[in-house]
Design an enzyme around this catalytic site. Structure first.
Site, PDB file in Angstrom:
ATOM      1  N   PRO A  20      71.042 111.384  29.547  1.00  0.00           N
ATOM      2  CA  PRO A  20      70.381 112.589  30.059  1.00  0.00           C
ATOM      3  C   PRO A  20      69.172 112.185  30.892  1.00  0.00           C
ATOM      4  O   PRO A  20      68.356 111.380  30.447  1.00  0.00           O
ATOM      5  CB  PRO A  20      69.960 113.330  28.781  1.00  0.00           C
ATOM      6  CG  PRO A  20      69.888 112.274  27.734  1.00  0.00           C
ATOM      7  CD  PRO A  20      70.889 111.227  28.099  1.00  0.00           C
ATOM      8  N   CYS A 104      61.996 109.347  25.231  1.00  0.00           N
ATOM      9  CA  CYS A 104      61.358 109.532  26.534  1.00  0.00           C
ATOM     10  C   CYS A 104      59.933 108.973  26.514  1.00  0.00           C
ATOM     11  O   CYS A 104      59.137 109.337  25.651  1.00  0.00           O
ATOM     12  CB  CYS A 104      61.325 111.012  26.915  1.00  0.00           C
ATOM     13  SG  CYS A 104      60.533 111.315  28.507  1.00  0.00           S
TER      14      CYS A 104
END
EC number: 1.3.1.-
Length: 351
Positions: A20, A104
């Site tokens: 993603p 992230c």
């Protein structure tokens, strides 16, 4: 080694997955990559808190569309209740797999104690995993890093706790958060995670070529691999590496006519999905990558000039014309006729 991955009750028909990526893996990109042969392409990172509020831009990131072989929605956040509600909404939207972002490194994400910051608070990460697993009937997976920094590499421990809580697979980027994207991914370190759990482990980081793919799998012992920045301008890369790992035939990069068709198809799908002028604006980053990745113009300065010129255009028809012209001017004469008119793929449904 198996040619597929089993994640809970979902069979992924391949071992090469696409990560993603915010601003990259939107619905037009996912449909294109799937059409080119990718077995698994996740949505952009979706903020669970905003998804629960049904904010239009966040809902758009999670758009599942039609005709995709597999839908993976990745959630980011730090509140167990909000993450659980996001998982319920993801399942209702048609998610086959719900992925949790513990990896992230961006400051705007870690600054709110989410993403890879959760590796500093493993107890909270576990409460999130427990809440999400309890909230959805879909397989839950986790994407993480090796740890926050070199003094706290806790990926193996967190993966062990994830497995005990019912998580069905983990992906590990072979860097710490503090490394961001510097240095080289440590595929060997991912091997410690693989040794600690029985669920599938997917290795991520610096995988771009067939040799990278084979070496990353060998050194990590992982069950599959995940591509990130290597797909910029190369939406066919997952299928390309899948073919390389199968050993059946030597994989080939798309030729000039096929590449131009991919660019035009992607541009039109982006405009269909977002409308104008947003669709062209969203596509420009991809357009720049396509030009950077093309083997022409051969001179880097000419390539930069072409990128700057074409990415400033605000008319999609002009973009198509300029791209066809760029190909025509920089290919051998016997290939020029192949790109006088931009070739078209079949219509792509983006709903």
């Amino acid at each position: 080694m198996s040619k597929s991955l089993t994640i809970g009750d979902v069979t992924v028909p391949g071992r090469v997955l696409m990560a993603p990526m915010t601003g990259v893996t939107d619905l037009p990109f996912r449909i294109l990559a799937s059409k080119l042969g990718a077995a698994y392409v996740a949505t952009e990172m979706v903020a669970a808190k905003e998804l629960a509020r049904a904010r239009p831009d966040v809902a758009r990131r999670a758009a599942v569309g039609a005709g995709l072989p597999l839908t993976v929605i990745q959630l980011v956040g730090r509140d167990p209740g909000q993450m659980a509600e996001g998982a319920r909404m993801a399942e209702q939207a048609g998610a086959d797999i719900v992925d949790l972002n513990f990896g992230c490194p961006a400051k705007e994400v870690t600054g709110s104690a989410a993403g890879s910051a959760l590796m500093r608070t493993p107890d909270l990460a576990c409460r999130i995993m427990e809440a999400v697993v309890g909230a959805t009937g879909r397989p839950v997976t986790v994407k993480m890093r090796l740890g926050w920094d070199d003094d706290s590499r806790n990926a193996a421990d967190l993966a062990t706790r994830a497995e005990a809580l019912g998580v069905k697979a983990v992906t590990v980027h072979g860097r710490t958060r503090q490394q961001f994207y510097t240095g080289r991914a440590d595929w060997d370190a991912v091997g410690a995670v693989k040794a600690a759990v029985r669920i599938p482990v997917i290795v991520n980081g610096d995988i771009v070529t067939p040799e990278d793919a084979r070496t990353a799998l060998e050194r990590s012992g992982a069950d599959g691999l995940m591509l990130g920045r290597g797909v910029y301008g190369r939406p066919w890369l997952a299928a390309h590496l899948e073919q390389a790992l199968s050993g059946a035939t030597a994989p080939q990069e798309p030729g000039p006519e096929a590449r131009l068709a991919i660019v035009i198809d992607h541009l039109r799908a982006s405009i269909d999905f977002y409308g104008l002028p947003l669709g062209l604006k969203m596509f420009r980053k991809h357009l720049g990558w396509y030009i950077e990745q093309a083997p022409w113009p051969a001179d880097p300065q000419h390539r930069r000039q072409a990128k700057a010129r074409i990415c400033r255009l605000d008319d999609p028809a002009a973009v198509e014309q300029e791209m066809a012209g760029l190909w025509r001017r920089n290919l051998p004469g016997d290939l020029n006729s192949a790109v006088e008119t931009p070739p078209q793929f079949a219509d792509t449904a983006v709903a």
